[in-house]
Design an enzyme around this catalytic site. Structure first.
Site, PDB file in Angstrom:
ATOM      1  N   ASP A   1       0.488  -1.068  -0.552  1.00 43.63           N
ATOM      2  CA  ASP A   1      -0.414   0.154  -0.108  1.00 43.63           C
ATOM      3  C   ASP A   1       1.301   0.834   0.155  1.00 43.63           C
ATOM      4  O   ASP A   1       1.717   0.814   1.004  1.00 43.63           O
ATOM      5  CB  ASP A   1      -0.343   0.310   1.303  1.00 43.63           C
ATOM      6  CG  ASP A   1      -1.860   1.209   1.220  1.00 43.63           C
ATOM      7  OD1 ASP A   1      -1.747   1.816   0.953  1.00 43.63           O
ATOM      8  OD2 ASP A   1      -3.205   0.761   1.763  1.00 43.63           O
TER       9      ASP A   1
ATOM     10  N   HIS B   1     -10.675  -6.073  -2.091  1.00 49.96           N
ATOM     11  CA  HIS B   1      -9.193  -5.413  -1.919  1.00 49.96           C
ATOM     12  C   HIS B   1      -9.083  -6.064  -0.529  1.00 49.96           C
ATOM     13  O   HIS B   1      -9.911  -6.187   0.135  1.00 49.96           O
ATOM     14  CB  HIS B   1      -8.045  -4.369  -2.159  1.00 49.96           C
ATOM     15  CG  HIS B   1      -7.995  -3.595  -1.528  1.00 49.96           C
ATOM     16  ND1 HIS B   1      -9.800  -2.490  -2.622  1.00 49.96           N
ATOM     17  CD2 HIS B   1      -8.065  -2.763  -0.860  1.00 49.96           C
ATOM     18  CE1 HIS B   1      -9.638  -1.603  -1.563  1.00 49.96           C
ATOM     19  NE2 HIS B   1      -8.897  -1.170  -0.217  1.00 49.96           N
TER      20      HIS B   1
ATOM     21  N   GLU C   1     -12.840   2.490  -0.176  1.00 49.40           N
ATOM     22  CA  GLU C   1     -11.174   3.287  -0.056  1.00 49.40           C
ATOM     23  C   GLU C   1     -11.139   3.757  -1.977  1.00 49.40           C
ATOM     24  O   GLU C   1     -11.013   4.280  -2.439  1.00 49.40           O
ATOM     25  CB  GLU C   1     -10.073   3.551   0.141  1.00 49.40           C
ATOM     26  CG  GLU C   1     -10.296   2.450   1.065  1.00 49.40           C
ATOM     27  CD  GLU C   1     -10.233   0.989   1.728  1.00 49.40           C
ATOM     28  OE1 GLU C   1      -9.557   0.967   2.513  1.00 49.40           O
ATOM     29  OE2 GLU C   1     -10.624   0.606   1.050  1.00 49.40           O
TER      30      GLU C   1
ATOM     31  N   HIS D   1      -6.453  -5.629   3.156  1.00 48.49           N
ATOM     32  CA  HIS D   1      -5.161  -4.776   4.066  1.00 48.49           C
ATOM     33  C   HIS D   1      -4.842  -5.848   4.905  1.00 48.49           C
ATOM     34  O   HIS D   1      -5.442  -6.744   5.539  1.00 48.49           O
ATOM     35  CB  HIS D   1      -5.959  -4.028   5.001  1.00 48.49           C
ATOM     36  CG  HIS D   1      -6.441  -2.370   4.039  1.00 48.49           C
ATOM     37  ND1 HIS D   1      -5.608  -1.580   3.943  1.00 48.49           N
ATOM     38  CD2 HIS D   1      -7.736  -2.795   3.558  1.00 48.49           C
ATOM     39  CE1 HIS D   1      -6.696  -0.766   3.118  1.00 48.49           C
ATOM     40  NE2 HIS D   1      -7.314  -1.412   2.884  1.00 48.49           N
TER      41      HIS D   1
END
Length: 130
Positions: free
Chosen positions: A29, A93, A88, A95
């Site tokens: 990220d 996805h 976001e 994290h």
């Protein structure tokens, strides 16, 4: 319109890629909560994690486990936290965030700003553990 993740997948913009398969990609990220914060993303553009077909979702989970175990070996941490927010970027996805405390996974915290050289070192350290 393609998401920023699709642009990374298509190599239209640079990224610190950790690993990829035919269907998934993992990369650092660029606005991490902690050093070693990785995103696991399906290459197929799907907006919502619970819209991902079951076999691909299972594949994402197993791929995430492999990446998380490599993060634990490369980045000093107590655990690797897992989060799915989904607001976001309109592309599903996961994290993976190295944790020392529960505050390390607080998405309202200010994000780190790491130089490209350090990001590359982190990516290489994680890749070596795969």
């Amino acid at each position: 319109m393609p998401s920023i993740f699709t642009k990374i997948i298509n190599k239209e913009i640079p990224a610190f890629i950790i690993a990829e398969t035919e269907t998934l990609i993992a990369f650092l990220d660029v606005f991490p909560l902690a050093k070693g914060h990785v995103l696991v993303v399906p290459k197929k553009e799907i907006d919502y994690i619970f819209s991902v077909e079951d076999t691909l979702l299972a594949e994402m989970t197993l791929f995430s486990k492999k990446i998380a175990l490599a993060i634990e070996k490369a980045i000093p941490c107590k655990r690797v936290g897992v989060a799915v927010i989904g607001l976001e970027v309109p592309h599903a996805h996961i994290h993976l965030i190295p944790l020392q405390t529960v505050q390390d996974i607080n998405f309202t915290r200010e994000k780190l700003k790491l130089p490209a050289e350090e990001m590359n070192e982190i990516a290489e350290a994680i890749k070596k553990q795969l």
